[in-house]
Design a protein around this motif. Structure first.
Motif, PDB file in Angstrom:
ATOM      1  N   MET A 162       0.843  -1.177   0.000  1.00 17.92           N
ATOM      2  CA  MET A 162       0.000   0.000   0.000  1.00 17.92           C
ATOM      3  C   MET A 162       0.893   1.247   0.000  1.00 17.92           C
ATOM      4  SD  MET A 162      -2.644   1.295   2.923  1.00 17.92           S
ATOM      5  CE  MET A 162      -4.236   0.857   2.315  1.00 17.92           C
ATOM      6  N   ALA A 163       0.619   2.141  -0.917  1.00 13.84           N
ATOM      7  CA  ALA A 163       1.413   3.368  -1.015  1.00 13.84           C
ATOM      8  C   ALA A 163       1.007   4.345   0.082  1.00 13.84           C
ATOM      9  CB  ALA A 163       1.210   4.009  -2.378  1.00 13.84           C
ATOM     10  N   ARG A 164       1.978   5.049   0.589  1.00 16.71           N
ATOM     11  CA  ARG A 164       1.710   6.091   1.586  1.00 16.71           C
ATOM     12  C   ARG A 164       1.194   7.340   0.888  1.00 16.71           C
ATOM     13  NH1 ARG A 164       6.516   6.665   5.957  1.00 16.71           N
ATOM     14  NH2 ARG A 164       5.812   4.972   7.278  1.00 16.71           N
ATOM     15  N   PRO A 165       0.190   7.974   1.477  1.00 17.89           N
ATOM     16  CA  PRO A 165      -0.270   9.234   0.881  1.00 17.89           C
ATOM     17  C   PRO A 165       0.783  10.321   1.071  1.00 17.89           C
ATOM     18  CG  PRO A 165      -1.404   8.835   2.951  1.00 17.89           C
ATOM     19  CD  PRO A 165      -0.562   7.622   2.665  1.00 17.89           C
ATOM     20  N   SER A 166       0.787  11.285   0.191  1.00 17.65           N
ATOM     21  CA  SER A 166       1.699  12.420   0.353  1.00 17.65           C
ATOM     22  C   SER A 166       0.864  13.677   0.560  1.00 17.65           C
ATOM     23  CB  SER A 166       2.619  12.563  -0.859  1.00 17.65           C
ATOM     24  OG  SER A 166       1.864  12.778  -2.028  1.00 17.65           O
ATOM     25  N   TYR A 167       1.431  14.600   1.316  1.00 19.30           N
ATOM     26  CA  TYR A 167       0.735  15.836   1.645  1.00 19.30           C
ATOM     27  C   TYR A 167       1.648  17.024   1.353  1.00 19.30           C
ATOM     28  CZ  TYR A 167      -2.452  12.776   4.114  1.00 19.30           C
ATOM     29  OH  TYR A 167      -3.355  11.781   4.415  1.00 19.30           O
ATOM     30  N   CYS A 168       1.053  18.071   0.828  1.00 19.84           N
ATOM     31  CA  CYS A 168       1.764  19.321   0.604  1.00 19.84           C
ATOM     32  C   CYS A 168       1.843  20.057   1.942  1.00 19.84           C
ATOM     33  CB  CYS A 168       0.990  20.150  -0.414  1.00 19.84           C
ATOM     34  SG  CYS A 168       1.702  21.769  -0.714  1.00 19.84           S
ATOM     35  N   ILE A 169       3.009  20.621   2.249  1.00 25.92           N
ATOM     36  CA  ILE A 169       3.139  21.432   3.455  1.00 25.92           C
ATOM     37  C   ILE A 169       3.503  22.859   3.055  1.00 25.92           C
ATOM     38  CG2 ILE A 169       3.776  19.481   4.913  1.00 25.92           C
ATOM     39  CD1 ILE A 169       6.675  20.502   4.841  1.00 25.92           C
ATOM     40  N   LEU A 170       3.092  23.808   3.877  1.00 25.50           N
ATOM     41  CA  LEU A 170       3.433  25.211   3.656  1.00 25.50           C
ATOM     42  C   LEU A 170       4.373  25.667   4.763  1.00 25.50           C
ATOM     43  CD1 LEU A 170      -0.058  26.682   2.711  1.00 25.50           C
ATOM     44  CD2 LEU A 170       1.780  25.973   1.182  1.00 25.50           C
ATOM     45  N   LEU A 171       5.578  26.047   4.398  1.00 22.59           N
ATOM     46  CA  LEU A 171       6.566  26.557   5.346  1.00 22.59           C
ATOM     47  C   LEU A 171       6.535  28.079   5.305  1.00 22.59           C
ATOM     48  CD1 LEU A 171       9.537  24.267   4.337  1.00 22.59           C
ATOM     49  CD2 LEU A 171       8.389  24.223   6.532  1.00 22.59           C
ATOM     50  N   THR A 172       6.486  28.691   6.479  1.00 19.11           N
ATOM     51  CA  THR A 172       6.496  30.147   6.574  1.00 19.11           C
ATOM     52  C   THR A 172       7.621  30.571   7.505  1.00 19.11           C
ATOM     53  OG1 THR A 172       4.091  30.188   6.311  1.00 19.11           O
ATOM     54  CG2 THR A 172       5.122  32.166   7.195  1.00 19.11           C
ATOM     55  N   ALA A 173       8.538  31.399   6.992  1.00 24.93           N
ATOM     56  CA  ALA A 173       9.608  31.934   7.837  1.00 24.93           C
ATOM     57  C   ALA A 173       8.997  32.943   8.803  1.00 24.93           C
ATOM     58  CB  ALA A 173      10.675  32.600   6.979  1.00 24.93           C
ATOM     59  N   GLU A 174       9.285  32.776  10.077  1.00 28.17           N
ATOM     60  CA  GLU A 174       8.737  33.664  11.102  1.00 28.17           C
ATOM     61  C   GLU A 174       9.727  34.779  11.424  1.00 28.17           C
ATOM     62  OE1 GLU A 174       5.700  33.563  12.147  1.00 28.17           O
ATOM     63  OE2 GLU A 174       5.218  31.703  11.095  1.00 28.17           O
ATOM     64  N   GLN A 175       9.229  35.979  11.705  1.00 30.08           N
ATOM     65  CA  GLN A 175      10.092  37.132  11.997  1.00 30.08           C
ATOM     66  C   GLN A 175      11.007  36.886  13.185  1.00 30.08           C
ATOM     67  OE1 GLN A 175       7.276  40.435  12.279  1.00 30.08           O
ATOM     68  NE2 GLN A 175       8.246  41.306  10.457  1.00 30.08           N
ATOM     69  N   GLU A 176      10.498  36.182  14.197  1.00 25.23           N
ATOM     70  CA  GLU A 176      11.300  35.936  15.395  1.00 25.23           C
ATOM     71  C   GLU A 176      12.271  34.765  15.206  1.00 25.23           C
ATOM     72  OE1 GLU A 176       7.397  33.800  15.698  1.00 25.23           O
ATOM     73  OE2 GLU A 176       7.908  35.871  15.316  1.00 25.23           O
ATOM     74  N   GLY A 177      12.243  34.150  14.039  1.00 25.91           N
ATOM     75  CA  GLY A 177      13.123  33.025  13.736  1.00 25.91           C
ATOM     76  C   GLY A 177      12.346  31.730  13.634  1.00 25.91           C
ATOM     77  N   GLY A 178      12.922  30.784  12.951  1.00 23.33           N
ATOM     78  CA  GLY A 178      12.273  29.500  12.765  1.00 23.33           C
ATOM     79  C   GLY A 178      11.215  29.534  11.678  1.00 23.33           C
ATOM     80  N   PHE A 179      10.518  28.429  11.567  1.00 29.33           N
ATOM     81  CA  PHE A 179       9.532  28.260  10.514  1.00 29.33           C
ATOM     82  C   PHE A 179       8.266  27.643  11.082  1.00 29.33           C
ATOM     83  CE2 PHE A 179      13.665  28.228   8.629  1.00 29.33           C
ATOM     84  CZ  PHE A 179      13.519  28.975   7.472  1.00 29.33           C
ATOM     85  N   SER A 180       7.128  28.153  10.664  1.00 26.46           N
ATOM     86  CA  SER A 180       5.868  27.508  11.003  1.00 26.46           C
ATOM     87  C   SER A 180       5.466  26.660   9.799  1.00 26.46           C
ATOM     88  CB  SER A 180       4.780  28.517  11.345  1.00 26.46           C
ATOM     89  OG  SER A 180       4.523  29.355  10.246  1.00 26.46           O
ATOM     90  N   VAL A 181       4.714  25.598  10.076  1.00 27.81           N
ATOM     91  CA  VAL A 181       4.312  24.664   9.031  1.00 27.81           C
ATOM     92  C   VAL A 181       2.824  24.385   9.160  1.00 27.81           C
ATOM     93  CG1 VAL A 181       4.733  22.403   7.991  1.00 27.81           C
ATOM     94  CG2 VAL A 181       6.570  23.519   9.263  1.00 27.81           C
ATOM     95  N   SER A 182       2.132  24.421   8.039  1.00 26.80           N
ATOM     96  CA  SER A 182       0.736  23.996   8.020  1.00 26.80           C
ATOM     97  C   SER A 182       0.565  22.960   6.915  1.00 26.80           C
ATOM     98  CB  SER A 182      -0.207  25.181   7.792  1.00 26.80           C
ATOM     99  OG  SER A 182       0.035  25.769   6.541  1.00 26.80           O
ATOM    100  N   VAL A 183      -0.474  22.142   7.086  1.00 27.63           N
ATOM    101  CA  VAL A 183      -0.796  21.102   6.108  1.00 27.63           C
ATOM    102  C   VAL A 183      -2.211  21.403   5.620  1.00 27.63           C
ATOM    103  CG1 VAL A 183      -0.895  18.620   5.662  1.00 27.63           C
ATOM    104  CG2 VAL A 183       0.618  19.500   7.467  1.00 27.63           C
TER     105      VAL A 183
END
Length: 55
Positions: A1-22
């Motif tokens: 069975m193939a694993r599903p794939s999902y698109c993620i959205l990476l957003t660079a945050e002003q205070e540093g790091g990245f937020s991610v949503s699916v």
């Protein structure tokens, strides 16, 4: 069975790091200090999101 794939959205945050949503999984969000960490955290968040519906 193939694993599903999902698109993620990476957003660079002003205070540093990245937020991610699916966009295909409402409420599935995470974050990471680096792009690599954010992607790893997204994989974990997706796994936990899907598992929450299996129980």
């Amino acid at each position: 069975m193939a694993r599903p794939s999902y698109c993620i959205l990476l957003t660079a945050e002003q205070e540093g790091g990245f937020s991610v949503s699916v966009p295909e999984l409402p409420g599935c969000f995470t974050e990471g200090e680096t792009i690599e960490e954010a992607i790893d955290m997204a994989k974990e968040a997706i796994r936990l999101y899907i598992e929450s519906f299996d129980s």
